[in-house]
Design an enzyme around this catalytic site. Structure first.
Site, mmCIF file in Angstrom:
data_model
loop_
_atom_site.group_PDB
_atom_site.id
_atom_site.type_symbol
_atom_site.label_atom_id
_atom_site.label_comp_id
_atom_site.label_asym_id
_atom_site.label_seq_id
_atom_site.Cartn_x
_atom_site.Cartn_y
_atom_site.Cartn_z
ATOM 1 C CG ASP A 273 -6.598 -3.880 1.852
ATOM 2 O OD1 ASP A 273 -5.625 -3.674 1.121
ATOM 3 O OD2 ASP A 273 -7.017 -3.058 2.698
ATOM 4 C CG HIS A 276 -0.888 -4.696 8.343
ATOM 5 N ND1 HIS A 276 -0.695 -5.201 7.072
ATOM 6 C CD2 HIS A 276 -1.027 -3.354 8.195
ATOM 7 C CE1 HIS A 276 -0.710 -4.201 6.197
ATOM 8 N NE2 HIS A 276 -0.917 -3.082 6.858
ATOM 9 C CD GLU A 310 -1.744 -5.011 1.395
ATOM 10 O OE1 GLU A 310 -0.973 -4.119 0.999
ATOM 11 O OE2 GLU A 310 -2.946 -4.801 1.662
ATOM 12 C CG ASP A 336 10.491 -8.088 3.248
ATOM 13 O OD1 ASP A 336 9.816 -7.051 3.435
ATOM 14 O OD2 ASP A 336 11.073 -8.688 4.167
ATOM 15 C CG PHE A 337 10.327 -10.541 -4.782
ATOM 16 C CD1 PHE A 337 11.206 -11.582 -5.012
ATOM 17 C CD2 PHE A 337 9.890 -9.798 -5.870
ATOM 18 C CE1 PHE A 337 11.650 -11.869 -6.298
ATOM 19 C CE2 PHE A 337 10.326 -10.065 -7.156
ATOM 20 C CZ PHE A 337 11.209 -11.110 -7.375
ATOM 21 C CG HIS A 339 9.761 -3.215 0.024
ATOM 22 N ND1 HIS A 339 8.790 -2.757 -0.835
ATOM 23 C CD2 HIS A 339 9.172 -3.290 1.251
ATOM 24 C CE1 HIS A 339 7.665 -2.557 -0.170
ATOM 25 N NE2 HIS A 339 7.869 -2.872 1.104
ATOM 26 C CG HIS A 403 -3.091 -1.321 -5.625
ATOM 27 N ND1 HIS A 403 -3.063 -2.676 -5.425
ATOM 28 C CD2 HIS A 403 -3.457 -0.782 -4.427
ATOM 29 C CE1 HIS A 403 -3.391 -2.947 -4.183
ATOM 30 N NE2 HIS A 403 -3.636 -1.810 -3.542
ATOM 31 C CG ASN A 408 0.144 4.235 -1.647
ATOM 32 O OD1 ASN A 408 -0.595 5.102 -2.090
ATOM 33 N ND2 ASN A 408 -0.318 3.128 -1.092
#
Length: 625
Positions: A273, A276, A310, A336-337, A339, A403, A408
């Site tokens: 998860d 970053h 991720e 990005d795919f 979005h 999810h 979100n």
């Protein structure tokens, strides 16, 4: 269950060390607690006992106790004060604040000894939340749906985190006992039954793990050792100490956790998860070390096993080979795919969707991977990412929903609430024709109408309020003019359960039939499933909102995909070399709930011909050799 001896070919040199391990004649307890000067074992069930532990030179405490066996429940007492669960507890049967239970890791009778795992390129993921996937909300409940998933055509289930968290309801990202499968889901034996059943069905199991923070309730790690640091900051909780003083023990805790799921639970892949939020400025990055140790253990077990990240960094170092300066994780989610296709079809422009919305963005996602490959981001107000054009397609997991993106980005609304049936089929077709690893989110295949919201059940009202307000701040740009459901409300959880009765009714029945046939088509034809970006060619028109995708294969077979991405009928040019390809699938087919005003031809003419497609529709043509 009776104890089972592992076959010789599955014996491996590693075992979990810093926990309670049953041995002949008793149980050996060991834990790393360098911040503690005195540690005492308190056995509370079945026979109470208080046993002093010996401090070792590395800051660990250990004792062998002959009066204890598997099933016993125990605490550690720190410095003569608080009673705390074992940081490496295998099971918390009564919750995050209560006693840990001794588990014999060899007691479960596995029957999957011939299972060697799947090649990464064969993964078709199905992400699910154990508590809302079935009415039972358990691992055993998931087992009951495995034949359905096999018929759907997916090859791997991906479990949202199952480590023990506070309360009964949670997404799982607030786990605090990271080695203990949640009791309400079925505990250790329940998870092992599920993995065993999946392997019997030919399905791999991916487990989502959280190595960037711990949950806020029941988090006692910091009392044992220097697990946390204030040098870095995470939006979800204290940052973990992977590069500061005494960080070797912290790193071991998380690397052992990865090896533990691979070894004791036969997990096939881990999804890490939000990497970053993992900070390490040391020479040997924690992700690099984790990958080295995990892959070494997989080789010792003679199994295929994978690490999937991720990340929102758009940084190929995560998945590049060591010789390229990378950490050699095997794949990553490609937001990005999502979005690009989501913004194009829904016309959403809030939050990070403001950076997307063109046909060209979708084309870049298909042919390269990262859309933001060093270009300027309006949302971030800076350049973002690097090129991923040279990375193979199998290194990217792509999806139309997950999810996070439902709860979100769209306030709990699935694509079934945002798109028409025809648009949903169009999005699915593009997903499964991409030269990547496709993933569905539970219920997506039949257009489930239930929302999927963020939910919690913290016991502390002040904490619950703080988490809710923090979430609102984090996603403020996404929730303007949208309903923000209380994460603590039982109704928020209950409404997120899948309604399985929908699959018998239109239009869910037709969408399910479409996705089954689409996945089957992808599986049967290597030109659609080979993940070869280098054999993928895309043409498009921004003004007319169409796109064609050609997927090739060394065998000579090819697929030609025609997509009308707009609200008006279009005549789409036939790519050169597509002549004589035969129609394999049309989104507007009546058996899939379509009512087409125009039908594509059964066989393609040679270029420079055109085919007509109705609004928001697509067709796949195949040429075999």
């Amino acid at each position: 269950m009776s104890k089972q001896i592992l076959p010789a070919q599955q014996v491996c040199p590693w075992r979990l060390e810093f926990t309670a391990n049953p041995e002949p004649g008793g149980v050996r307890f060991r834990t790393w607690a360098p911040l503690v000067t005195n540690l005492t074992l308190h056995v509370v069930r079945p026979v109470p006992a208080i046993i002093p532990m010996e401090r070792e030179t590395d800051g660990s405490f250990a004792v062998f106790e002959a009066s204890v066996a598997a099933g016993a429940e125990y605490f550690y007492q720190l410095n003569g004060g608080s009673l705390r669960p074992d940081p490496v507890s295998r099971f918390q049967p009564r919750g995050v604040h209560e006693a840990s239970q001794v588990v014999d890791p060899n007691a479960f009778a596995w029957s999957d000894h011939n299972w060697k795992g799947l090649a990464l390129s064969d993964f078709i993921f199905y992400e699910l939340h154990t508590g809302t996937f079935t009415p039972e909300g358990t691992f055993d409940g998931v087992i009951g749906r495995l034949p359905y998933l096999r018929e759907l055509g997916v090859t791997a289930i991906e479990l949202m985190p199952v480590a023990t968290f506070a309360g009964a309801r949670n997404w799982g990202y607030d786990g605090v006992s990271l080695y203990a499968p949640h009791a309400a889901y079925g505990g250790p034996d329940g998870l092992k039954r599920l993995v065993n059943a999946c392997h019997r069905e030919g399905l791999a199991v991916v487990l989502d793990v959280v190595y960037n923070h711990l949950g806020p309730e029941g988090n006692y790690l910091g009392e044992y050792g220097p697990y946390f640091t204030d040098r870095y900051h995470s939006p979800w909780g204290e940052a973990l100490n992977f590069d500061g003083a005494q960080s070797d023990g912290v790193r071991r805790f998380f690397i052992d956790n990865a090896r533990y799921w691979l070894t004791e639970y036969h997990i096939d892949a881990l999804r890490l998860d939000a990497i970053h939020g993992i900070f390490d400025f040391g020479a040997y990055h924690i992700l690099h070390e984790l990958a080295d140790e995990f892959h070494q253990q997989a080789r010792a077990l003679k199994r295929k096993a994978w690490l999937i990240a991720e990340s929102d960094l758009n940084d190929t170092r995560i998945i590049n080979r060591v010789a390229q300066g990378g950490y050699r994780l095997d794949a990553q989610w490609n937001d990005d795919f999502h979005h690009a296709l989501h913004a194009l079809l829904t016309e959403s422009r809030h939050g990070y969707f403001s950076d997307f919305g063109t046909v060209g963005d979708v084309c870049v996602a298909l042919t390269e991977g990262y859309v933001y490959n060093g270009r300027q981001s309006q949302y971030r107000q800076r350049r973002h990412g690097v090129s991923s054009a040279r990375n193979p397609g199998r290194q990217f997991v792509v999806f139309n929903q997950n999810h996070d993106q439902i709860a979100n980005a769209e306030g709990g609304a699935r694509l079934s609430r945002l798109l028409t049936l025809e648009q949903q089929k169009l999005a699915s077709l593009i997903l499964f024709c991409a030269p990547n690893l496709p993933m569905l989110f539970m219920g997506e295949e039949f257009g489930a109408s239930s929302p999927f919201d963020y939910f919690t059940s913290f016991n502390d009202p002040g904490l619950a309020d703080a988490v809710s307000k923090g979430r609102q701040r984090e996603y403020e740009s996404f929730f303007r003019n949208r309903t923000f459901r209380d994460p603590q409300a039982v109704a928020t959880f209950e409404e997120s359960r899948l309604g399985w009765s929908e699959i018998a009714r239109a239009p869910h029945r037709e969408l399910l039939a479409f996705n089954r046939e689409l996945i089957n088509l992808r599986t049967r034809h290597r030109c659609l499933s080979n993940c070869r970006k280098d054999l993928t060619r895309v043409e498009s028109s921004e003004a007319e909102r169409w796109m064609t995708v050609e997927r090739g294969d060394p065998s000579g077979s090819a697929a030609f995909v025609f997509c009308n991405l707009g609200p008006a009928a279009r005549e789409i040019p036939i790519p050169s070399g597509a002549g004589d390809a035969m129609l394999a699938l049309f989104t507007g087919d009546r058996k899939f709930g379509g009512a087409p005003t125009m039908l594509p031809p059964a066989v393609l003419e040679s270029a420079p011909g055109r085919i007509g497609l109705p609004p928001f529709s697509a067709a796949i043509y195949l040429r075999t050799r």
